[in-house]
Design a protein around this motif. Sequence first.
Motif, short mmCIF file in Angstrom:
data_model
loop_
_atom_site.label_atom_id
_atom_site.label_comp_id
_atom_site.label_asym_id
_atom_site.label_seq_id
_atom_site.Cartn_x
_atom_site.Cartn_y
_atom_site.Cartn_z
N LEU A 29 -5.01 -4.33 7.63
CA LEU A 29 -3.77 -4.37 8.41
C LEU A 29 -4.02 -4.14 9.89
CD1 LEU A 29 -1.00 -2.35 6.49
CD2 LEU A 29 -1.14 -4.82 6.84
N ILE A 30 -4.93 -3.22 10.21
CA ILE A 30 -5.10 -2.90 11.63
C ILE A 30 -6.28 -3.64 12.27
CG2 ILE A 30 -3.94 -0.67 11.48
CD1 ILE A 30 -6.54 0.75 11.47
N ASN A 31 -7.25 -4.05 11.45
CA ASN A 31 -8.37 -4.84 11.95
C ASN A 31 -8.95 -4.27 13.26
OD1 ASN A 31 -10.14 -6.91 11.86
ND2 ASN A 31 -8.75 -8.45 12.71
N PRO A 32 -9.45 -3.02 13.23
CA PRO A 32 -9.87 -2.36 14.47
C PRO A 32 -11.17 -2.92 15.05
CG PRO A 32 -10.42 -1.00 12.60
CD PRO A 32 -9.69 -2.19 12.04
N LYS A 33 -11.30 -2.77 16.37
CA LYS A 33 -12.55 -3.16 17.04
C LYS A 33 -13.46 -1.94 17.09
CE LYS A 33 -10.06 -6.35 20.07
NZ LYS A 33 -8.70 -5.85 19.78
N PRO A 34 -14.80 -2.18 17.24
CA PRO A 34 -15.73 -1.04 17.20
C PRO A 34 -15.42 0.06 18.22
CG PRO A 34 -16.92 -3.12 17.11
CD PRO A 34 -15.48 -3.47 17.33
N LYS A 35 -14.82 -0.29 19.35
CA LYS A 35 -14.56 0.72 20.39
C LYS A 35 -13.25 1.49 20.17
CE LYS A 35 -17.28 -0.67 24.33
NZ LYS A 35 -17.31 -1.35 25.61
N ASP A 36 -12.45 1.05 19.19
CA ASP A 36 -11.16 1.72 18.98
C ASP A 36 -11.35 3.15 18.49
OD1 ASP A 36 -9.53 -0.35 19.80
OD2 ASP A 36 -9.43 -1.27 17.81
N LYS A 37 -10.40 4.01 18.94
CA LYS A 37 -10.41 5.41 18.50
C LYS A 37 -9.40 5.57 17.37
CE LYS A 37 -10.99 8.87 21.19
NZ LYS A 37 -10.82 9.93 22.22
N ILE A 38 -9.87 6.12 16.26
CA ILE A 38 -9.01 6.24 15.08
C ILE A 38 -9.00 7.69 14.59
CG2 ILE A 38 -8.65 5.47 12.70
CD1 ILE A 38 -9.81 2.86 13.34
N LEU A 39 -7.81 8.14 14.20
CA LEU A 39 -7.68 9.45 13.55
C LEU A 39 -7.26 9.22 12.10
CD1 LEU A 39 -7.41 12.59 13.61
CD2 LEU A 39 -5.00 12.24 14.23
N ASP A 40 -7.94 9.90 11.17
CA ASP A 40 -7.61 9.83 9.74
C ASP A 40 -7.02 11.19 9.34
OD1 ASP A 40 -7.48 9.56 7.00
OD2 ASP A 40 -9.52 8.79 6.77
N VAL A 41 -5.72 11.21 9.08
CA VAL A 41 -5.02 12.48 8.77
C VAL A 41 -5.04 12.71 7.25
CG1 VAL A 41 -2.83 13.71 8.91
CG2 VAL A 41 -3.55 12.25 10.81
N GLY A 42 -5.56 13.86 6.84
CA GLY A 42 -5.74 14.12 5.41
C GLY A 42 -6.92 13.31 4.90
N CYS A 43 -8.01 13.36 5.67
CA CYS A 43 -9.18 12.47 5.43
C CYS A 43 -9.95 12.84 4.18
CB CYS A 43 -10.12 12.54 6.63
SG CYS A 43 -10.72 14.22 6.97
N GLY A 44 -9.77 14.07 3.68
CA GLY A 44 -10.48 14.48 2.46
C GLY A 44 -11.98 14.37 2.61
N THR A 45 -12.62 13.77 1.62
CA THR A 45 -14.09 13.67 1.60
C THR A 45 -14.61 12.52 2.45
OG1 THR A 45 -13.96 12.33 -0.38
CG2 THR A 45 -14.25 14.72 -0.71
N GLY A 46 -13.69 11.76 3.07
CA GLY A 46 -14.13 10.71 3.99
C GLY A 46 -14.29 9.34 3.36
N LEU A 47 -13.73 9.14 2.16
CA LEU A 47 -13.86 7.83 1.50
C LEU A 47 -13.33 6.73 2.41
CD1 LEU A 47 -12.77 8.74 -2.15
CD2 LEU A 47 -15.07 8.15 -1.34
N SER A 48 -12.13 6.94 2.99
CA SER A 48 -11.56 5.92 3.86
C SER A 48 -12.38 5.78 5.14
CB SER A 48 -10.10 6.26 4.20
OG SER A 48 -9.96 7.65 4.42
N MET A 49 -12.88 6.91 5.66
CA MET A 49 -13.64 6.88 6.91
C MET A 49 -14.91 6.04 6.77
SD MET A 49 -13.20 10.86 8.06
CE MET A 49 -13.83 10.73 9.73
#
Length: 158
Positions: A29-49
């Motif tokens: 959905l967001i298709n981020p670029k390598p330089k984008d800054k992203i925050l993962d809220v409730g990131c847990g063990t980092g699977l999404s990260m």
Amino acid sequence: MDYYDEIAPRYNSFRKEEQLEKARFVKGLINPKPKDKILDVGCGTGLSMSLFQCDIVGVDNSEQMLKHNPYRTKRADAEDLPFPDYSFDYVISITAAQNFSNVEAAVKEIHRVVKKVAVITILSKSKKLNLLKDSLNRNFSSVKEYKLRIDSAFYCIK
Ligand SMILES: C[S@@+](CC[C@H](N)C(=O)[O-])C[C@H]1O[C@@H](n2cnc3c(N)ncnc32)[C@H](O)[C@@H]1O
């Protein structure tokens, strides 16, 4: 010890594929670029990260989940994010909102720290689904809902 502290050592073994499927959808959905800054809220063990090759940081309030997270993290509550306004190009939050003690406060914090877009998913069966939907509609200028297999996802423009 809270629920997530207790299950942290086993979390990846029973949630990995399910959470990665949701994270792939969010990334698409967001298709981020390598330089984008992203925050993962409730990131847990980092699977999404693990899917994002960007400047990404995660927050979670479970010390044990963070111990199993190999990425850059801070221990913090979604309701009180330790970042200045407009710090991130994108904020993501995957299957954490049903656990927020104060959904409105967390949404206001996410809105405060994001520059562009937040994508938040919640278990569709959660009693907090409508609370989250109403809060997102109050705080963001545009909100689009997607029904995933297990979660509902909200694409929110600031
Ligand atoms: C179902 S897990 C999802 C973890 C990760 N997003 C994933 O996709 O695997 C929910 C996570 O939200 C965290 N969490 C719950 N309430 C929170 C809050 N108020 N602030 C920060 N993290 C929270 C829990 O500790 C847990 O790690």
